[in-house]
Design a protein around this motif. Structure first.
Motif, PDB file in Angstrom:
ATOM      1  N   ILE A 187      41.593   4.670   2.295  1.00  0.00           N
ATOM      2  CA  ILE A 187      40.618   4.067   1.382  1.00  0.00           C
ATOM      3  C   ILE A 187      39.748   3.144   2.228  1.00  0.00           C
ATOM      4  O   ILE A 187      40.245   2.209   2.856  1.00  0.00           O
ATOM      5  N   THR A 188      38.453   3.431   2.269  1.00  0.00           N
ATOM      6  CA  THR A 188      37.545   2.648   3.110  1.00  0.00           C
ATOM      7  C   THR A 188      36.289   2.282   2.341  1.00  0.00           C
ATOM      8  O   THR A 188      35.856   3.012   1.434  1.00  0.00           O
ATOM      9  N   LYS A 189      35.691   1.174   2.731  1.00  0.00           N
ATOM     10  CA  LYS A 189      34.448   0.723   2.089  1.00  0.00           C
ATOM     11  C   LYS A 189      33.332   1.694   2.435  1.00  0.00           C
ATOM     12  O   LYS A 189      33.109   2.051   3.587  1.00  0.00           O
ATOM     13  N   SER A 190      32.638   2.126   1.410  1.00  0.00           N
ATOM     14  CA  SER A 190      31.510   3.035   1.598  1.00  0.00           C
ATOM     15  C   SER A 190      30.239   2.232   1.851  1.00  0.00           C
ATOM     16  O   SER A 190      30.089   1.105   1.347  1.00  0.00           O
ATOM     17  N   PRO A 191      29.290   2.781   2.615  1.00  0.00           N
ATOM     18  CA  PRO A 191      28.018   2.090   2.813  1.00  0.00           C
ATOM     19  C   PRO A 191      27.116   2.162   1.590  1.00  0.00           C
ATOM     20  O   PRO A 191      26.047   1.562   1.573  1.00  0.00           O
ATOM     21  N   TYR A 192      27.559   2.879   0.569  1.00  0.00           N
ATOM     22  CA  TYR A 192      26.738   3.079  -0.623  1.00  0.00           C
ATOM     23  C   TYR A 192      27.227   2.210  -1.770  1.00  0.00           C
ATOM     24  O   TYR A 192      28.385   2.283  -2.183  1.00  0.00           O
ATOM     25  N   ALA A 193      26.305   1.360  -2.264  1.00  0.00           N
ATOM     26  CA  ALA A 193      26.595   0.465  -3.396  1.00  0.00           C
ATOM     27  C   ALA A 193      27.875  -0.320  -3.092  1.00  0.00           C
ATOM     28  O   ALA A 193      28.117  -0.721  -1.968  1.00  0.00           O
ATOM     29  N   ASP A 194      28.692  -0.555  -4.098  1.00  0.00           N
ATOM     30  CA  ASP A 194      29.957  -1.266  -3.906  1.00  0.00           C
ATOM     31  C   ASP A 194      31.124  -0.316  -4.078  1.00  0.00           C
ATOM     32  O   ASP A 194      32.156  -0.662  -4.666  1.00  0.00           O
ATOM     33  N   LEU A 195      30.972   0.888  -3.550  1.00  0.00           N
ATOM     34  CA  LEU A 195      31.973   1.925  -3.727  1.00  0.00           C
ATOM     35  C   LEU A 195      32.927   2.006  -2.537  1.00  0.00           C
ATOM     36  O   LEU A 195      32.581   1.609  -1.432  1.00  0.00           O
ATOM     37  N   TYR A 196      34.100   2.555  -2.808  1.00  0.00           N
ATOM     38  CA  TYR A 196      35.097   2.802  -1.779  1.00  0.00           C
ATOM     39  C   TYR A 196      35.380   4.301  -1.724  1.00  0.00           C
ATOM     40  O   TYR A 196      35.538   4.943  -2.764  1.00  0.00           O
ATOM     41  N   GLU A 197      35.432   4.836  -0.492  1.00  0.00           N
ATOM     42  CA  GLU A 197      35.761   6.238  -0.317  1.00  0.00           C
ATOM     43  C   GLU A 197      37.272   6.404  -0.293  1.00  0.00           C
ATOM     44  O   GLU A 197      37.977   5.693   0.414  1.00  0.00           O
ATOM     45  N   VAL A 198      37.770   7.356  -1.070  1.00  0.00           N
ATOM     46  CA  VAL A 198      39.198   7.659  -1.125  1.00  0.00           C
ATOM     47  C   VAL A 198      39.400   9.105  -0.683  1.00  0.00           C
ATOM     48  O   VAL A 198      38.752  10.018  -1.196  1.00  0.00           O
ATOM     49  N   VAL A 199      40.290   9.307   0.281  1.00  0.00           N
ATOM     50  CA  VAL A 199      40.650  10.656   0.713  1.00  0.00           C
ATOM     51  C   VAL A 199      41.915  11.056  -0.035  1.00  0.00           C
ATOM     52  O   VAL A 199      42.955  10.399   0.081  1.00  0.00           O
ATOM     53  N   ALA A 200      41.822  12.128  -0.809  1.00  0.00           N
ATOM     54  CA  ALA A 200      42.950  12.589  -1.616  1.00  0.00           C
ATOM     55  C   ALA A 200      43.417  13.954  -1.130  1.00  0.00           C
ATOM     56  O   ALA A 200      42.604  14.820  -0.811  1.00  0.00           O
TER      57      ALA A 200
END
Length: 258
Positions: free
Chosen positions: A43-56
């Motif tokens: 789970i990492t901070k995305s550069p887009y908006a205040d979203l977090y990228e999750v790898v599932a």
């Protein structure tokens, strides 16, 4: 390798009573509770908006907020470039180290000069695998590493057929006869057992959960049946990034020159 439909509904509408900020482990706990059966990876901070990228499940990406209240699943388009960011990220994740493949547990089929490399995970009773085989048959100048990957929960008789192929005097011919001509290999009296458990363990560790699955020389995984033109295009593109592959002696014993 796709999310279950129910997962989408739960992900979008599940709300939690407390906010935890960007506490990654708490986010992981929340997501795991509300997505049973899904492996939550990085789970990492995305550069887009205040979203977090999750790898599932190793190879799928979705986005969530810092409280893990929502899951955004689907396309995310860069409006300047038109690039689908989710698709691009998924493709990045669908890779493995080709050199890590257990080549000694593959049936090795050399066509033409064998200069290009391709691994195929296939189930003897998988209908899509049967669709793929005639397309693979059109491709030349390639060394194919065929991994017998029967999905017994879907095809109860596939393990028996996989063992017949592996234990045949000529496994390459036995595989072609079965997949191209519908001719089942004859049983042999010799003591033999295909390395199905080891292949399954490697496949699952690499998030190859369905068949057919192709792995190109740069490690790119392509799931599902594709046609010979697509395979040729992939081979030409991937060969440029390939590293030399050494065939272990056990695998070399099954090589047939075509």
């Amino acid at each position: 390798m796709m999310f279950k439909q129910s997962l989408i509904a739960v992900s979008l509408f599940a709300a939690f009573s407390s906010a935890y900020g960007a506490d990654i482990e708490q986010m992981r706990k929340q997501l795991t509770e509300h997505m049973p059966g899904t492996h939550i990876g990085t789970i990492t901070k995305s550069p887009y908006a205040d979203l977090y990228e999750v790898v599932a499940n190793g190879i799928n990406v979705f986005y969530t907020d810092e409280n893990a209240n929502i899951a955004i699943i689907g396309k995310m388009i860069n409006l300047k470039t038109g690039k689908d960011l989710v698709q691009a990220r998924n493709q990045e994740l669908m890779h493995l180290d080709f050199a890590s493949l257990p080549l000694d547990k593959a049936i090795v089929k050399v066509k033409g000069n064998g200069s290009r490399k391709l691994a195929v995970f296939s189930d003897p009773d998988c209908p899509f695998c049967h669709e793929l085989e005639p397309e693979l048959d059109k491709v030349t100048d390639v060394t194919m590493y065929i991994f017998l990957y029967p999905l017994a929960e879907l095809h109860p008789d596939s393990e028996r057929k996989a063992n017949l192929v592996w234990c045949a005097d000529n496994p390459v011919k036995a595989w072609d006869d079965l997949m191209l001509n519908g001719k089942e290999p004859a049983a042999t009296k010799k003591t033999c057992e295909a390395p199905l458990k080891a292949i399954k363990e490697f496949a699952q560790k690499s998030w190859i959960t369905g068949t057919p699955a192709l792995v190109f020389s740069d490690g790119q995984i392509v799931a599902g049946s594709v046609n010979s033109v697509q395979i040729e295009n992939y081979l030409e593109e991937k060969a440029k990034a390939a590293t030399p592959v050494k065939v272990k002696s056990a695998a070399a014993e099954t090589v047939n020159k075509l």
